[in-house]
Scaffold this motif. Structure first.
Motif, PDB file in Angstrom:
ATOM      1  N   UNK A  70       0.907  -1.357  -0.262  1.00 14.56           N
ATOM      2  CA  UNK A  70       0.080   0.004  -0.066  1.00 14.56           C
ATOM      3  C   UNK A  70       1.186   1.597  -0.103  1.00 14.56           C
ATOM      4  N   UNK A  71       2.262   1.229   0.952  1.00 13.88           N
ATOM      5  CA  UNK A  71       2.947   2.311   0.581  1.00 13.88           C
ATOM      6  C   UNK A  71       2.994   2.508  -0.868  1.00 13.88           C
ATOM      7  N   UNK A  72       4.066   0.720  -1.046  1.00  7.87           N
ATOM      8  CA  UNK A  72       4.937   1.525  -2.336  1.00  7.87           C
ATOM      9  C   UNK A  72       3.572   2.155  -3.742  1.00  7.87           C
ATOM     10  N   UNK A  73       2.429   1.799  -3.419  1.00 11.13           N
ATOM     11  CA  UNK A  73       1.502   2.250  -4.474  1.00 11.13           C
ATOM     12  C   UNK A  73       1.392   3.747  -4.173  1.00 11.13           C
ATOM     13  N   UNK A  74       0.827   4.101  -3.016  1.00  9.68           N
ATOM     14  CA  UNK A  74       1.372   5.722  -2.629  1.00  9.68           C
ATOM     15  C   UNK A  74       2.321   6.211  -3.393  1.00  9.68           C
ATOM     16  N   UNK A  75       3.549   5.577  -2.812  1.00  8.24           N
ATOM     17  CA  UNK A  75       4.993   6.569  -4.085  1.00  8.24           C
ATOM     18  C   UNK A  75       4.617   6.667  -5.187  1.00  8.24           C
ATOM     19  N   UNK A  76       4.367   5.414  -5.860  1.00 14.60           N
ATOM     20  CA  UNK A  76       3.634   5.113  -7.452  1.00 14.60           C
ATOM     21  C   UNK A  76       3.170   6.473  -7.552  1.00 14.60           C
ATOM     22  N   UNK A  77       2.059   6.703  -6.390  1.00 17.74           N
ATOM     23  CA  UNK A  77       0.930   7.943  -7.153  1.00 17.74           C
ATOM     24  C   UNK A  77       1.767   9.138  -7.326  1.00 17.74           C
ATOM     25  N   UNK A  78       2.659   9.432  -5.832  1.00 17.86           N
ATOM     26  CA  UNK A  78       3.310  10.476  -6.152  1.00 17.86           C
ATOM     27  C   UNK A  78       3.818  10.431  -7.034  1.00 17.86           C
ATOM     28  N   UNK A  79       4.928   9.054  -7.001  1.00 17.98           N
ATOM     29  CA  UNK A  79       6.270  10.006  -8.298  1.00 17.98           C
ATOM     30  C   UNK A  79       5.647  10.652  -9.585  1.00 17.98           C
ATOM     31  N   UNK A  80       3.918   9.479  -9.959  1.00 17.53           N
ATOM     32  CA  UNK A  80       3.495   9.883 -11.246  1.00 17.53           C
ATOM     33  C   UNK A  80       3.692  11.840 -11.034  1.00 17.53           C
ATOM     34  N   UNK A  81       3.241  12.368 -10.600  1.00 18.79           N
ATOM     35  CA  UNK A  81       3.073  13.906 -10.300  1.00 18.79           C
ATOM     36  C   UNK A  81       4.487  14.702  -9.863  1.00 18.79           C
ATOM     37  N   UNK A  82       5.177  13.810  -9.139  1.00 19.69           N
ATOM     38  CA  UNK A  82       6.266  14.440  -9.410  1.00 19.69           C
ATOM     39  C   UNK A  82       7.337  14.179 -10.111  1.00 19.69           C
ATOM     40  N   UNK A  83       8.362  13.503  -9.799  1.00 17.36           N
ATOM     41  CA  UNK A  83       9.293  12.443 -10.933  1.00 17.36           C
ATOM     42  C   UNK A  83       8.685  12.340 -12.333  1.00 17.36           C
TER      43      UNK A  83
END
Length: 324
Positions: free
Chosen positions: A171-184
């Motif tokens: 679940x934490x990894x999924x949240x990081x994927x979402x964040x990276x989509x908008x930040x990376x």
């Protein structure tokens, strides 16, 4: 966790992030560039709130596990979010940080051990959280570095020693994927803010503490080695230059690469990611529980990093006070 369920959580987190963007835009929760910034355009702040929301989703959907950790994470994320928006008194912020960390310790069962582990753990946890926060200064670096840490922890949990809930890691990894989509990206849609950098640091430290307590293997601290070397060496150089280490600055090596060398943010973030990836592979496949090998790995990384830093930045910049 079933793939379909994980996909539904990913989609839910994506829409939660979008909803936060609308709120942040409406209430003008933005990051304005200043002399200490490594960016030059106004950007939404606080996108890292998704990490805390992901943990709450896990808590509700998967049997209300780790309640003291979740409460601590919620408290430290909330006070960090308020600080992002209003700038709080340090005493209030640090008091909530301390309470949150003590809740984490209770979740770990640390109070059942000898008393001296408490101050040692406090220094490590609070130091790591603050270092993580200081390292969050360019697009992509916090999201990618954190995702690597979570993936490595998931690998250890699945293949070496089961120490935590795989569903929480996913679940934490999924949240990081979402964040990276908008930040990376070259022009980030959002920044993590203190709520994000502090929240994800708190979460990763929780996992690392679980792992270390379960295996009695302190070598796993090296999962954050590259961040640690940059943060600690920067503090050391600032002390040598008689600077106030609590004031905002642009003295980290990643900031030098981004600001002075003009290397694109995503390239710098990728360099940090790849270096830590190599360290993680060596740690898991070679070092394992061998403390001597861990010390050699740490020493080798420190020597190489310092040599590169002195070569690129020079003694004058690193050791002498800068005339403003």
């Amino acid at each position: 966790m079933m793939p379909t369920f994980a996909f539904l959580i990913l989609i839910g987190l994506f829409f939660l992030e979008i909803a936060y963007f609308k709120l942040a835009d409406h209430f003008n929760i933005i990051d304005k560039p200043n002399a200490r910034s490594s960016h030059n355009s106004i950007t939404l702040r606080g996108g890292g709130v998704i990490f805390c929301l992901a943990s709450i989703i896990y808590f509700v959907l998967f049997g209300f596990h780790y309640p003291y950790f979740i409460v601590g994470l919620f408290a430290i994320s909330t006070i960090s979010f308020i600080d992002d928006v209003l700038t709080l008194n340090n005493k209030i912020r640090l008091s909530v940080h301390l309470i949150s960390v003590l809740l984490m310790f209770y979740q770990w069962g640390l109070f059942d051990l000898a008393w001296y582990w408490i101050p040692l753990a406090l220094v490590f946890v609070i130091g790591t959280i603050n270092a993580y926060n200081f390292m969050d200064g360019i697009n992509g670096i916090t999201g990618s570095y954190s995702l690597l840490a979570i993936i490595t922890l998931y690998y250890i949990n699945k293949n070496i020693y089961a120490f935590t809930s795989p569903a929480l890691l996913i679940t934490i990894a999924l949240s990081l994927l979402v964040f990276n989509f908008f930040n990376f990206r070259k022009k980030a849609k959002c920044f993590a803010g203190d709520v994000g950098s502090v929240g994800i640091a708190f979460t990763i430290v929780f996992f690392m503490g679980q792992l270390i307590l379960a295996t009695h293997n302190f070598n796993y601290i090296l999962l954050l080695l590259f961040y640690g070397i940059d943060a600690v060496s920067t503090i050391l150089f600032r002390v040598i230059r008689n600077e106030n280490i609590f004031e905002a600055h642009r003295s980290h090596f990643y900031q030098f690469l981004s600001n002075e060398k003009k290397i694109p943010h995503l390239i710098v973030a990728t360099i940090y990611l790849l270096v830590q990836l190599i360290i993680n592979i060596i740690l898991v496949s070679v070092v394992n529980e061998n403390i001597f090998s861990a010390l050699l790995l740490c020493l080798f990384c420190v020597v190489i990093f310092m040599a590169v830093r002195f070569k690129m930045e020079g003694k004058q910049r690193l050791l002498k006070a800068q005339v403003v």
